[in-house]
Design an enzyme around this catalytic site. Structure first.
Site, PDB file in Angstrom:
ATOM      1  N   THR A  35      31.950  99.652  96.482  1.00  0.00           N
ATOM      2  CA  THR A  35      33.362  99.702  96.060  1.00  0.00           C
ATOM      3  C   THR A  35      33.716 101.039  95.400  1.00  0.00           C
ATOM      4  OG1 THR A  35      32.602  98.385  94.185  1.00  0.00           O
ATOM      5  CG2 THR A  35      33.854  97.254  95.869  1.00  0.00           C
TER       6      THR A  35
ATOM      7  N   ASP B  70      15.466  99.440 103.425  1.00  0.00           N
ATOM      8  CA  ASP B  70      14.240 100.135 103.833  1.00  0.00           C
ATOM      9  C   ASP B  70      13.883  99.640 105.231  1.00  0.00           C
ATOM     10  OD1 ASP B  70      11.720 101.503 103.796  1.00  0.00           O
ATOM     11  OD2 ASP B  70      11.630 101.275 101.620  1.00  0.00           O
TER      12      ASP B  70
ATOM     13  N   LYS C 264      19.919  95.485  95.976  1.00  0.00           N
ATOM     14  CA  LYS C 264      20.436  96.196  97.168  1.00  0.00           C
ATOM     15  C   LYS C 264      19.320  96.823  97.990  1.00  0.00           C
ATOM     16  CE  LYS C 264      24.847  97.545  95.011  1.00  0.00           C
ATOM     17  NZ  LYS C 264      24.650  97.321  93.582  1.00  0.00           N
TER      18      LYS C 264
ATOM     19  N   ASP D 108      20.715  91.864  91.843  1.00  0.00           N
ATOM     20  CA  ASP D 108      21.427  92.861  92.660  1.00  0.00           C
ATOM     21  C   ASP D 108      20.588  94.127  92.798  1.00  0.00           C
ATOM     22  OD1 ASP D 108      23.411  94.449  93.839  1.00  0.00           O
ATOM     23  OD2 ASP D 108      24.438  94.821  91.938  1.00  0.00           O
TER      24      ASP D 108
ATOM     25  N   LYS E 192      24.623  88.834  86.521  1.00  0.00           N
ATOM     26  CA  LYS E 192      24.065  89.745  87.527  1.00  0.00           C
ATOM     27  C   LYS E 192      23.095  90.706  86.857  1.00  0.00           C
ATOM     28  CE  LYS E 192      26.246  93.410  89.495  1.00  0.00           C
ATOM     29  NZ  LYS E 192      25.280  94.527  89.561  1.00  0.00           N
TER      30      LYS E 192
ATOM     31  N   ARG F  99      31.917  96.271  83.148  1.00  0.00           N
ATOM     32  CA  ARG F  99      32.468  96.920  81.954  1.00  0.00           C
ATOM     33  C   ARG F  99      33.719  96.281  81.363  1.00  0.00           C
ATOM     34  NH1 ARG F  99      31.676 102.503  84.982  1.00  0.00           N
ATOM     35  NH2 ARG F  99      32.002 101.005  86.654  1.00  0.00           N
TER      36      ARG F  99
HETATM   37  O1  C5P Z   1      31.330  97.729  85.398  1.00  0.00           O
HETATM   38  P1  C5P Z   1      31.803  97.275  86.756  1.00  0.00           P
HETATM   39  O2  C5P Z   1      32.758  96.091  86.682  1.00  0.00           O
HETATM   40  O3  C5P Z   1      32.353  98.413  87.597  1.00  0.00           O
HETATM   41  O4  C5P Z   1      30.479  96.742  87.451  1.00  0.00           O
HETATM   42  C1  C5P Z   1      30.413  96.400  88.811  1.00  0.00           C
HETATM   43  C2  C5P Z   1      29.010  96.013  89.159  1.00  0.00           C
HETATM   44  O5  C5P Z   1      28.956  95.636  90.526  1.00  0.00           O
HETATM   45  C3  C5P Z   1      27.975  97.112  88.967  1.00  0.00           C
HETATM   46  O6  C5P Z   1      26.799  96.478  88.488  1.00  0.00           O
HETATM   47  C4  C5P Z   1      27.744  97.665  90.361  1.00  0.00           C
HETATM   48  O7  C5P Z   1      26.411  98.098  90.550  1.00  0.00           O
HETATM   49  C5  C5P Z   1      28.015  96.440  91.232  1.00  0.00           C
HETATM   50  N1  C5P Z   1      28.462  96.712  92.597  1.00  0.00           N
HETATM   51  C6  C5P Z   1      29.608  97.425  92.890  1.00  0.00           C
HETATM   52  N2  C5P Z   1      30.000  97.631  94.195  1.00  0.00           N
HETATM   53  C7  C5P Z   1      29.274  97.135  95.190  1.00  0.00           C
HETATM   54  C8  C5P Z   1      28.100  96.405  94.910  1.00  0.00           C
HETATM   55  C9  C5P Z   1      27.736  96.199  93.593  1.00  0.00           C
HETATM   56  O8  C5P Z   1      30.303  97.858  91.977  1.00  0.00           O
HETATM   57  N3  C5P Z   1      29.689  97.264  96.441  1.00  0.00           N
END
Ligand code: C5P
Length: 232
Positions: free
Chosen positions: A119, A64, A61, A59, A32, A211
């Protein structure tokens, strides 16, 4: 459609990303690319990662007015990505426009999904700050139904919400779920989280993991741990 683990490459430069991806010698994870990396490096990072043989979820998002999103998607459609997204909060009309813009001249297009509620957003914040006077689950179902109505392929939501989305849309409606943590790991800024095992049980199609893999001492082992737990 196969289940897969998507690795969120939230790095600030191409070099840091390649150093990370170089560690994967026997597998090519679905990657991603988010705002940080795309804004730092531009479209060339997408081409270079694609050239290395990875599938890509871009990603960005988009959110607009419909015309702007349609035109932006037409530009992004020229990048050979496998999946991209918009915010469902942009309305059905905006999502329809995104879909139109994304279609390539040969009739193909990447998978298009919509973010329901991030999330990192709790029900209380959604109600207090966004003035949405509904439960977070009702909001997610409504946004998912809007995405389906617009013709999108699925949504981004928490793994905890995947079965609810499928029950209210369809089994085929794709759920891409960030907010995944190992049972023994740090939650960080995420709120609506669960483990890869539980995400599998609830029925996510793709888990997005950042992460817990990128910041692990051994990212390849952490990736494989996710795959074993989620895909089996
Ligand atoms: O590091 P982590 O596992 O929290 O990363 C989650 C990834 O998913 C991040 O890149 C974040 O921008 C993305 N994301 C998210 N929640 C959403 C949409 C995308 O955490 N609803």
């Amino acid at each position: 459609m196969g289940k897969d683990v998507i690795v969120a490459c939230d790095f600030s430069s191409a070099q840091a990303t390649f150093d990370f991806l170089d560690r994967f010698t026997d597998v090519k994870p679905f990657v991603k690319i988010g705002m940080e990396l795309y804004y730092a490096e531009g479209p060339s990072i997408v081409r270079e990662i694609k050239k290395r043989g990875h599938k890509i979820f871009l990603d960005l998002k988009l959110h607009d007015i419909p015309n702007t999103v349609k035109k932006a998607m037409a530009v992004l459609s020229k990048l050979d990505v496998d999946m991209t997204n918009v915010h469902a909060a942009g309305t059905v009309e905006m999502m329809k426009a995104a879909l139109q813009g994304l279609e390539r001249p040969d009739g193909t297009r990447p998978i298009l999904i919509a973010v329901t509620q991030l999330t990192s957003t709790s029900e209380q914040r959604m109600q207090d700050e966004l003035l949405i006077n509904a439960s977070i689950n009702d909001t997610i179902v409504k946004y998912a139904q809007n995405a389906k109505k617009a013709g999108l392929d699925g949504v981004v939501c928490s793994p905890l919400e995947a079965s609810m989305v499928k029950e209210n849309c369809s089994k085929q409606f794709i759920t891409v779920t960030p907010g995944v943590r190992f049972a023994d790991g740090d939650v960080g800024d995420q709120v609506r989280v669960t483990t890869p095992e539980k995400a599998k049980e609830i029925g996510s199609d793709y888990i997005v993991v950042g992460r817990p893999i990128t910041a692990a001492d051994d990212p390849v082992a952490a990736y494989k741990r996710c795959c074993d737990a989620f895909i089996g």
